[in-house]
Design a protein around this motif. Structure first.
Motif, PDB file in Angstrom:
ATOM      1  N   ALA A   1      -9.834   0.235  -0.896  1.00  0.00           N
ATOM      2  CA  ALA A   1     -10.192   1.630  -0.636  1.00  0.00           C
ATOM      3  C   ALA A   1      -8.962   2.432  -0.213  1.00  0.00           C
ATOM      4  O   ALA A   1      -8.760   3.570  -0.666  1.00  0.00           O
ATOM      5  N   LEU A   2      -8.124   1.842   0.645  1.00  0.00           N
ATOM      6  CA  LEU A   2      -6.908   2.534   1.082  1.00  0.00           C
ATOM      7  C   LEU A   2      -5.948   2.690  -0.093  1.00  0.00           C
ATOM      8  O   LEU A   2      -5.300   3.741  -0.253  1.00  0.00           O
ATOM      9  N   ALA A   3      -5.848   1.660  -0.937  1.00  0.00           N
ATOM     10  CA  ALA A   3      -4.995   1.746  -2.121  1.00  0.00           C
ATOM     11  C   ALA A   3      -5.419   2.914  -3.012  1.00  0.00           C
ATOM     12  O   ALA A   3      -4.576   3.677  -3.500  1.00  0.00           O
ATOM     13  N   ARG A   4      -6.708   3.067  -3.214  1.00  0.00           N
ATOM     14  CA  ARG A   4      -7.185   4.181  -4.046  1.00  0.00           C
ATOM     15  C   ARG A   4      -6.889   5.526  -3.395  1.00  0.00           C
ATOM     16  O   ARG A   4      -6.524   6.494  -4.070  1.00  0.00           O
ATOM     17  N   SER A   5      -7.008   5.594  -2.064  1.00  0.00           N
ATOM     18  CA  SER A   5      -6.710   6.853  -1.384  1.00  0.00           C
ATOM     19  C   SER A   5      -5.232   7.213  -1.496  1.00  0.00           C
ATOM     20  O   SER A   5      -4.873   8.393  -1.467  1.00  0.00           O
ATOM     21  N   PHE A   6      -4.375   6.209  -1.637  1.00  0.00           N
ATOM     22  CA  PHE A   6      -2.936   6.439  -1.787  1.00  0.00           C
ATOM     23  C   PHE A   6      -2.526   6.693  -3.235  1.00  0.00           C
ATOM     24  O   PHE A   6      -1.375   7.046  -3.492  1.00  0.00           O
TER      25      PHE A   6
ATOM     26  N   ALA B   1      -3.224  -1.759  -8.449  1.00  0.00           N
ATOM     27  CA  ALA B   1      -3.099  -2.471  -7.174  1.00  0.00           C
ATOM     28  C   ALA B   1      -3.734  -3.849  -7.307  1.00  0.00           C
ATOM     29  O   ALA B   1      -4.878  -3.972  -7.750  1.00  0.00           O
ATOM     30  N   MET B   2      -3.012  -4.873  -6.930  1.00  0.00           N
ATOM     31  CA  MET B   2      -3.538  -6.225  -6.948  1.00  0.00           C
ATOM     32  C   MET B   2      -4.040  -6.548  -5.541  1.00  0.00           C
ATOM     33  O   MET B   2      -3.258  -6.728  -4.606  1.00  0.00           O
ATOM     34  N   SER B   3      -5.366  -6.590  -5.381  1.00  0.00           N
ATOM     35  CA  SER B   3      -5.957  -6.761  -4.057  1.00  0.00           C
ATOM     36  C   SER B   3      -7.335  -7.373  -4.182  1.00  0.00           C
ATOM     37  O   SER B   3      -8.091  -7.066  -5.106  1.00  0.00           O
ATOM     38  N   ARG B   4      -7.667  -8.226  -3.210  1.00  0.00           N
ATOM     39  CA  ARG B   4      -8.985  -8.855  -3.150  1.00  0.00           C
ATOM     40  C   ARG B   4      -9.804  -8.374  -1.958  1.00  0.00           C
ATOM     41  O   ARG B   4     -10.889  -8.893  -1.715  1.00  0.00           O
ATOM     42  N   HIS B   5      -9.301  -7.428  -1.202  1.00  0.00           N
ATOM     43  CA  HIS B   5      -9.944  -7.030   0.052  1.00  0.00           C
ATOM     44  C   HIS B   5     -10.449  -5.606  -0.062  1.00  0.00           C
ATOM     45  O   HIS B   5      -9.672  -4.676  -0.321  1.00  0.00           O
TER      46      HIS B   5
ATOM     47  N   ASP C   1      -6.280   1.631 -10.685  1.00  0.00           N
ATOM     48  CA  ASP C   1      -6.944   0.403 -11.103  1.00  0.00           C
ATOM     49  C   ASP C   1      -6.781  -0.646 -10.011  1.00  0.00           C
ATOM     50  O   ASP C   1      -5.761  -0.671  -9.308  1.00  0.00           O
ATOM     51  N   ILE C   2      -7.765  -1.529  -9.905  1.00  0.00           N
ATOM     52  CA  ILE C   2      -7.703  -2.650  -8.973  1.00  0.00           C
ATOM     53  C   ILE C   2      -7.815  -3.943  -9.773  1.00  0.00           C
ATOM     54  O   ILE C   2      -8.710  -4.081 -10.614  1.00  0.00           O
TER      55      ILE C   2
ATOM     56  N   LEU D   1       0.822  -1.205   0.000  1.00  0.00           N
ATOM     57  CA  LEU D   1       0.000   0.000   0.000  1.00  0.00           C
ATOM     58  C   LEU D   1       0.856   1.255   0.000  1.00  0.00           C
ATOM     59  O   LEU D   1       0.562   2.230  -0.716  1.00  0.00           O
ATOM     60  N   LEU D   2       1.928   1.246   0.770  1.00  0.00           N
ATOM     61  CA  LEU D   2       2.792   2.430   0.806  1.00  0.00           C
ATOM     62  C   LEU D   2       3.700   2.498  -0.411  1.00  0.00           C
ATOM     63  O   LEU D   2       4.186   3.570  -0.767  1.00  0.00           O
TER      64      LEU D   2
END
Length: 340
Positions: free
Chosen positions: A203-208, A194-198, A212-213, A178-179
């Motif tokens: 949401a935190l990834a987008r805020s950073f 960001a590669m994420s399933r959670h 794309d997810i 994430l960072l």
């Protein structure tokens, strides 16, 4: 003093241990004001990384300098400091080249244990950075993140050569991944996948800064990244997990000539020489030289330009530290902050 001790897989306790003292004239002793649990602490907690004996835990820290050795010149008693998770002398050829985490005199802070009330810091001048002013609560959390996960994510993005015009893919949605997204954004990346399933981490990834997810993994995840990049793959990929699957996914998701920043602590990872040869990608990484980046990261935090402390989504009293390990292991928390 109290410290977190891991006695074996799933067995974490807060116990009384002797207070540290100066050993070398280049040491400092700090009173730790906050520490945290790292994803890498979960390897022994799960029994994947074997322990021979009960072990002090923790390598991330901020605090107040209580004592300094006779040869310490830059750090003073009373300073509020942030330190790297790897102690370094700051003057050897490797340190001067910017790879302090591989200093010829390196001391891993995990061997000392910073989930504790006090800690001895080897090579104080080369390891600690003073923070001027009085941090807000939010800045304090972010400064703690700078001790490892922010600096590690930043190094990952630098190693992957994230920057203007680049598409960055991030494998791993823990605190470091994430960072790494935040760092890629600050370095000017055009697009961040960001590669994420959670959902909470997405949401935190987008805020950073993620644009794309991708929820798919393995070959399907690689195919999705290729689809999003016109068949080419990412210019820059961050590998922030340390498993066979994550490494293969990172390399295969990167276009020929691209760069992979590897910061996930490797466990059981092997590389196929032929596949690596024909991939045409650059691999760079290892234990992050956090000390290289600390002054700039502290400046970004203290001027409120970044808020990496947002990765701490569970705060516990130090006495309840044992509860933080299953919370992270079961993905009920992204990163746990321990406060006194």
């Amino acid at each position: 003093m109290r410290a977190v001790i891991m006695h074996g897989p799933g067995d974490v306790r807060v116990e009384d241990v002797p207070e540290p003292s100066l050993v070398e004239p280049t040491d400092a002793v700090i009173r730790i004001t906050a520490s945290c649990i790292c994803g890498s602490d979960l390897w022994p907690y799960r029994g994947i990384e074997k322990q021979k004996r009960p072990t002090r835990m923790g390598h991330e820290y901020i605090g107040i300098v209580e004592q300094i050795g006779a040869d310490v010149r830059d750090i003073r008693v009373g300073d509020f400091v942030v330190g790297s998770f790897m102690a370094s002398d700051g003057v050897c050829e490797i340190c001067r080249a910017g790879y302090q985490s591989r200093c010829i005199h390196v001391v891993g802070m995990g061997s000392i244990g910073t989930q504790a009330e006090y800690a001895r810091i080897p090579w104080a001048d080369g390891t600690l950075v003073r923070v001027d002013g009085t941090p807000t609560d939010a800045q304090t959390r972010s400064l703690l993140a700078a001790s490892d996960v922010l600096g590690t994510g930043w190094f990952a993005a630098v190693a992957a050569e994230a920057g203007p015009g680049k598409v960055v893919a991030v494998v791993g949605d823990g605190a470091v991944g994430l960072l790494g997204i935040l760092a890629a954004r600050e370095l000017g990346a055009e697009r961040i996948i960001a590669m994420s399933r959670h959902a909470d981490r997405q949401a935190l990834a987008r805020s950073f800064g993620a644009t794309d997810i991708v929820e798919e993994r393995g070959d399907a995840g690689v195919a999705r990244i290729k689809e999003l990049t016109g068949g080419y793959g990412a210019h820059s990929t961050i590998e922030a997990v340390g498993t066979q699957e994550s490494m293969e996914q990172a390399i295969r998701a990167t276009r020929a000539g691209g760069h992979v920043g590897v910061v996930g602590v490797s466990h059981g990872v092997t590389l196929d020489g032929s596949e690596l040869f024909y991939s045409g990608v650059h691999l760079h990484g290892g234990p992050a030289p956090v000390r290289r980046f600390l002054p700039d990261l502290i400046d970004l935090i203290m001027s409120d330009r970044i808020d990496p402390g947002a990765v701490f989504d569970l705060t516990l009293s130090f006495d309840d530290a044992a509860e933080g390990y299953p919370a992270m292991d079961e993905r009920r928390a992204t990163k746990v902050l321990l406060e006194f």
